[in-house]
Enzyme design. Structure first.
Site, PDB file in Angstrom:
ATOM      1  N   SER A 160      -3.227  -0.453  -6.743  1.00  0.00           N
ATOM      2  CA  SER A 160      -2.432   1.061  -5.985  1.00  0.00           C
ATOM      3  C   SER A 160      -2.401   1.851  -6.996  1.00  0.00           C
ATOM      4  O   SER A 160      -2.740   2.292  -8.608  1.00  0.00           O
ATOM      5  CB  SER A 160      -1.934   0.990  -5.022  1.00  0.00           C
ATOM      6  OG  SER A 160      -0.469   0.490  -5.099  1.00  0.00           O
ATOM      7  N   HIS A 194      -6.364   0.957  -4.012  1.00  0.00           N
ATOM      8  CA  HIS A 194      -5.951   2.454  -2.987  1.00  0.00           C
ATOM      9  C   HIS A 194      -6.057   3.801  -3.070  1.00  0.00           C
ATOM     10  O   HIS A 194      -6.383   3.823  -4.740  1.00  0.00           O
ATOM     11  CB  HIS A 194      -4.469   2.379  -2.488  1.00  0.00           C
ATOM     12  CG  HIS A 194      -4.108   1.039  -2.051  1.00  0.00           C
ATOM     13  ND1 HIS A 194      -2.882   0.744  -1.727  1.00  0.00           N
ATOM     14  CD2 HIS A 194      -4.722   0.255  -1.167  1.00  0.00           C
ATOM     15  CE1 HIS A 194      -2.705  -0.664  -0.970  1.00  0.00           C
ATOM     16  NE2 HIS A 194      -4.181  -0.946  -0.620  1.00  0.00           N
ATOM     17  N   ASP A 243       1.097  -4.218  -0.349  1.00  0.00           N
ATOM     18  CA  ASP A 243      -0.606  -4.906   0.667  1.00  0.00           C
ATOM     19  C   ASP A 243      -1.000  -5.770  -0.762  1.00  0.00           C
ATOM     20  O   ASP A 243      -1.202  -5.128  -2.412  1.00  0.00           O
ATOM     21  CB  ASP A 243      -1.571  -3.329   0.413  1.00  0.00           C
ATOM     22  CG  ASP A 243      -3.171  -3.931   0.757  1.00  0.00           C
ATOM     23  OD1 ASP A 243      -3.674  -4.877   1.722  1.00  0.00           O
ATOM     24  OD2 ASP A 243      -3.739  -2.927   0.110  1.00  0.00           O
TER      25      ASP A 243
END
Lengths: 281, 190
Positions: B11, B38, B131
């Site tokens: 991300s 992301h 995540d």
């Protein structure tokens, strides 16, 4: 973290579950997209503390209300109002505004587990002041959904996403104008959906609920396997008037055999297709 | 061991690293690469184009049920989760966000781990939440190769540190060494 580990299911576990649901409740999930369904069943088992599929099957077989709970959790209901604002704008400007309305325009939203697509569409219809010229029919597999969709109470957290989408749909105004703010939720003003028909219907086994000018079927086929997807498209095609439109999710394809003989592309990016009018032979 | 698929998660701070990896892999690099990064949920266009500028491999945002082919890079589309089906095609979903993310790295990694088992290489890059930690542990459990970018090199360390604490990862490497390792594994593959 001991004892809190997510159980990973195998293909045979899923097959056993499908067989049990089919035998006991005549619900066939075997043609749903396996990976995402498997993941949702695993999450369900984790949240309700089941460590094996046999335990889950035993509980579901002996408790019909628990089956309904499982069905509710594993059928995807997560969507947003005004998801893909570009799509809704295209629909509004190029289809709903341009129609001549000599006859009532009939729209079908099949296989819904929640009401966001309906609420979005009905708000647009009200904006255009076409509520007496357009009839929307929403069909849902589970009768349990009808009350919830009609009540139209949305969580505050979901409304934040809906409002952000709405701002991208149109610069002025606020989505909350169509809602009443309650303690922990937002309730859609009832007149927005009072003309809509909301009925229980199984797309694959019940008679189609009519012949429509527009079918909105976005992000539903994601949850079907390729053969069920083709079955669904063939059924929907029988419910669509020649000259009518079908809209699917922006990452889905309309690719049942021979579709290009029957449909023209109206918008590639928004995935809107028009059924070709055939001259009588 | 012969690996056949690569999945990369990242991300905040990962864009430059992903661009470097894609620029360094040659046109004949055959393993399909899945990118679960992301991204802004409402921005549909531009990301594929930005990643394509320096890439020798074709970068696409797959449609649902699109078949997976060699020599291609598959970027998870904005606002969808990306799964891998047993018939070797992509499955997308609009299920709720996981770790505040859709696409979620955990979902994609766990699905790839289940489908590709020991044929999979999983890589976690710079990122601002945890995540991917669970997903990488699934790749390890299923016999795949696990690689994490050295947190010291990451703009944001949260994601790589979480991955390292959740799994006994096979390699913690700087981005350049990740590229060298992928090239070596690809050559072994022939």
């Amino acid at each position: 973290m001991t004892g809190l580990k997510k159980t990973i299911l195998g293909i045979s576990d899923m097959k056993n579950l499908f067989q049990s649901l089919n035998n006991n409740y005549s619900i066939d999930l075997s043609n749903y997209a396996l990976s995402s369904l498997k993941s949702r069943v695993e999450d369900f088992m984790f949240n309700y503390h089941f460590s094996s599929i046999d335990e889950l099957i035993h509980k579901v077989e002996s408790d019909a209300s628990f089956f309904q709970l499982l069905l509710n959790k594993v059928l995807v209901e997560t969507t947003e109002m005004f998801r893909d604002p570009e799509f809704w704008n295209f629909l509004k400007i190029n289809i709903l505004t341009r129609n001549n309305y000599q006859n009532e325009l009939k729209i079908w939203i099949p296989e819904c587990n929640s009401g966001e697509e309906l609420y979005t569409l009905q708000i647009i219809i009200h904006q255009l002041n076409l509520q007496h010229k357009i009839k929307v029919c929403l069909t849902t597999l589970s009768p349990l959904n009808i009350e919830r969709i009609t009540k139209a109470n949305l969580e505050i957290k979901k409304m934040e996403i809906n409002c952000a989408n709405f701002e991208r749909y149109q610069e002025e105004g606020n989505l909350e104008e169509y809602f009443t703010n309650k303690a922990n939720s937002f309730k859609l003003n009832p007149e927005i959906i009072e003309n809509a028909e909301i009925i229980s219907h199984n797309l694959f086994s019940d008679k189609i609920p009519g012949i429509f000018d527009l079918i909105i079927f976005r992000n539903k086929m994601l949850y079907y396997n390729p053969s069920l997807k083709i079955d669904a498209l063939k059924i929907l095609n029988t419910g669509l008037k020649p000259g009518g439109y079908i809209a699917i999710g922006i990452k889905e394809s309309l690719d049942f055999p021979g579709w290009d003989q029957e449909f023209t592309v109206i918008s590639e990016s928004e995935r809107i297709f028009k059924k070709i009018i055939r001259k009588e032979e | 061991m012969s690996y056949k698929y690569i999945i990369i998660g990242g991300s905040a701070g990962s864009f430059q690293t992903v661009t470097n990896i894609l620029a360094s892999l040659p046109q004949d690099f055959s393993m399909p690469i899945f990118l679960c990064l992301h991204r802004l949920k409402h921005v549909r266009a531009g990301f594929v184009e930005a990643l394509s500028i320096k890439s020798n491999l074709k970068v696409i945002e797959p449609n649902d049920k699109e078949y997976i082919r060699q020599h291609k890079v598959y970027l998870a589309p904005a606002n969808y989760h990306m799964y891998f089906e047993l018939g070797n095609y992509i499955g997308l979903s609009t299920e709720q966000a996981v770790n505040h993310s859709r696409p979620s790295i955990d979902i994609s990694f766990a699905s790839a781990a289940y489908t590709y088992k020991s044929k999979l290489i999983g890589i976690i890059l710079s990122g601002a939440n945890k995540d991917g930690a669970y997903g990488l542990s699934q790749i390890k459990e299923n016999g795949g190769l696990t690689i994490v970018q050295d947190p010291e090199e990451c703009q944001v360390k949260t994601m790589t540190s979480a991955a390292i604490s959740a799994t006994n990862v096979d390699h913690v490497l700087k981005a350049n060494d990740i590229i060298q390792l992928l090239l070596k594994l690809q050559n072994k593959h022939f």
